[in-house]
Design an enzyme around this catalytic site. Structure first.
Site, PDB file in Angstrom:
ATOM      1  N   ALA A  17      67.999 113.895  32.623  1.00 52.34           N
ATOM      2  CA  ALA A  17      69.301 113.610  31.992  1.00 52.34           C
ATOM      3  C   ALA A  17      69.983 112.407  32.630  1.00 52.34           C
ATOM      4  O   ALA A  17      70.754 111.701  31.973  1.00 52.34           O
ATOM      5  CB  ALA A  17      70.206 114.842  32.072  1.00 52.34           C
ATOM      6  N   THR A  20      69.813 111.709  39.072  1.00 52.98           N
ATOM      7  CA  THR A  20      69.389 110.854  40.186  1.00 52.98           C
ATOM      8  C   THR A  20      69.892 109.430  40.007  1.00 52.98           C
ATOM      9  O   THR A  20      70.395 108.811  40.948  1.00 52.98           O
ATOM     10  CB  THR A  20      67.842 110.863  40.307  1.00 52.98           C
ATOM     11  OG1 THR A  20      67.439 112.196  40.624  1.00 52.98           O
ATOM     12  CG2 THR A  20      67.358 109.919  41.394  1.00 52.98           C
ATOM     13  N   SER A  87      70.180 122.653  38.971  1.00 50.95           N
ATOM     14  CA  SER A  87      71.114 123.770  39.207  1.00 50.95           C
ATOM     15  C   SER A  87      71.470 124.482  37.900  1.00 50.95           C
ATOM     16  O   SER A  87      72.600 124.376  37.417  1.00 50.95           O
ATOM     17  CB  SER A  87      72.371 123.314  39.956  1.00 50.95           C
ATOM     18  OG  SER A  87      72.866 122.058  39.567  1.00 50.95           O
TER      19      SER A  87
HETATM   20  P1  ADP Z   1      67.345 113.368  36.470  1.00 54.21           P
HETATM   21  O1  ADP Z   1      67.668 113.001  37.881  1.00 54.21           O
HETATM   22  O2  ADP Z   1      68.492 114.028  35.766  1.00 54.21           O
HETATM   23  O3  ADP Z   1      66.077 114.138  36.334  1.00 54.21           O
HETATM   24  P2  ADP Z   1      66.779 110.532  36.173  1.00 54.21           P
HETATM   25  O4  ADP Z   1      68.007 109.929  36.770  1.00 54.21           O
HETATM   26  O5  ADP Z   1      65.550 110.597  37.025  1.00 54.21           O
HETATM   27  O6  ADP Z   1      67.148 111.991  35.635  1.00 54.21           O
HETATM   28  O7  ADP Z   1      66.407 109.761  34.808  1.00 54.21           O
HETATM   29  C1  ADP Z   1      67.376 109.451  33.837  1.00 54.21           C
HETATM   30  C2  ADP Z   1      66.906 108.290  32.939  1.00 54.21           C
HETATM   31  O8  ADP Z   1      67.903 108.063  31.929  1.00 54.21           O
HETATM   32  C3  ADP Z   1      66.759 106.982  33.691  1.00 54.21           C
HETATM   33  O9  ADP Z   1      65.620 106.307  33.190  1.00 54.21           O
HETATM   34  C4  ADP Z   1      68.064 106.216  33.328  1.00 54.21           C
HETATM   35  O10 ADP Z   1      67.925 104.816  33.394  1.00 54.21           O
HETATM   36  C5  ADP Z   1      68.322 106.693  31.904  1.00 54.21           C
HETATM   37  N1  ADP Z   1      69.737 106.619  31.479  1.00 54.21           N
HETATM   38  C6  ADP Z   1      70.207 106.042  30.340  1.00 54.21           C
HETATM   39  N2  ADP Z   1      71.545 106.120  30.245  1.00 54.21           N
HETATM   40  C7  ADP Z   1      71.968 106.767  31.342  1.00 54.21           C
HETATM   41  C8  ADP Z   1      73.256 107.165  31.827  1.00 54.21           C
HETATM   42  N3  ADP Z   1      74.386 106.920  31.141  1.00 54.21           N
HETATM   43  N4  ADP Z   1      73.306 107.839  33.004  1.00 54.21           N
HETATM   44  C9  ADP Z   1      72.185 108.103  33.702  1.00 54.21           C
HETATM   45  N5  ADP Z   1      70.937 107.759  33.306  1.00 54.21           N
HETATM   46  C10 ADP Z   1      70.814 107.096  32.139  1.00 54.21           C
END
Ligand code: ADP
Length: 187
Positions: A17, A20, A87
């Site tokens: 989402a 990270t 979480s």
């Molecule tokens: P998580 O930590 O929730 O598993 P990640 O941060 O690893 O997710 O990956 C999220 C992906 O979504 C990344 O490739 C990021 O560049 C993309 N993305 C697009 N828009 C957003 C946004 N508004 N906030 C965070 N990530 C985003």
């Protein structure tokens, strides 16, 4: 009462989402201001602090309680903490919120629809989960309880990373947890 700089910025949301990504962006902004802080990323925590834990409800809760425990230790000594773990259970997040204190706990729900997450598939896990190769995968074959009353919701389908990060930063500013500009200490 001054809160000092101690707070826990707690990201929750499905895998991929954006937890990270946003944790790193906020971390960069704090670093730019010279604010010492710590990031507890779920994927990293599971290789150290929570090594050996699986994905049953009990193990997931243990993982979150450990992250909450460390976050609390740091927060109460004035160190900002950013956590990025799925979480999935509301009650466990609530427990951590109570422990850390309502004034210092900021819950950010990172929202994105399952279709987007599957097509994004940042870690290649959704394809495997949908093929039944990963049992108990959050959002596919395991529950995710979205916050009912988060401090803030950001949507990574509709917002850029910078837009989401700006909204989070503004929230922290309004709460007095970060300062726009850090005054230089008088010498
Ligand atoms: P998580 O930590 O929730 O598993 P990640 O941060 O690893 O997710 O990956 C999220 C992906 O979504 C990344 O490739 C990021 O560049 C993309 N993305 C697009 N828009 C957003 C946004 N508004 N906030 C965070 N990530 C985003």
């Amino acid at each position: 009462m001054s809160l000092g700089n101690g707070f826990t910025l707690w990201f929750t949301g499905l895998s991929g989402a954006g937890k990270t990504t946003l944790a790193q962006e906020i971390s960069r902004r704090l670093a730019r201001q010279g604010v010492g802080h710590e990031v507890l990323d779920g994927d990293v925590v599971r290789t150290h602090l929570s090594k050996g834990l699986g994905f049953s409800r009990e193990d997931r809760d243990t993982n979150i309680r450990r992250i909450g425990f460390v976050a609390n230790l740091l927060t109460r000594h004035g160190i900002p903490v950013i956590t990025a773990a799925i979480s999935p259970y509301r009650a466990t997040r609530e427990e951590v919120r109570r422990e850390i204190g309502y004034d210092r706990f900021v819950e950010v729900y990172v929202e994105a629809g399952l279709d987007t997450l599957v097509s994004r598939d940042v870690k290649g896990l959704y394809k495997k989960a949908l093929a039944g190769e990963i049992p108990a995968f959050t959002g596919v074959s395991d529950p995710y309880e979205a916050p009912l009353n988060p401090s803030l919701t950001v949507n990574s389908e509709r917002e850029t990373v910078q837009e989401s990060a700006d909204r989070i930063w503004n929230f922290l500013l309004q709460r007095g947890l970060v300062a726009e500009k850090r005054e230089l200490a008088a010498v």
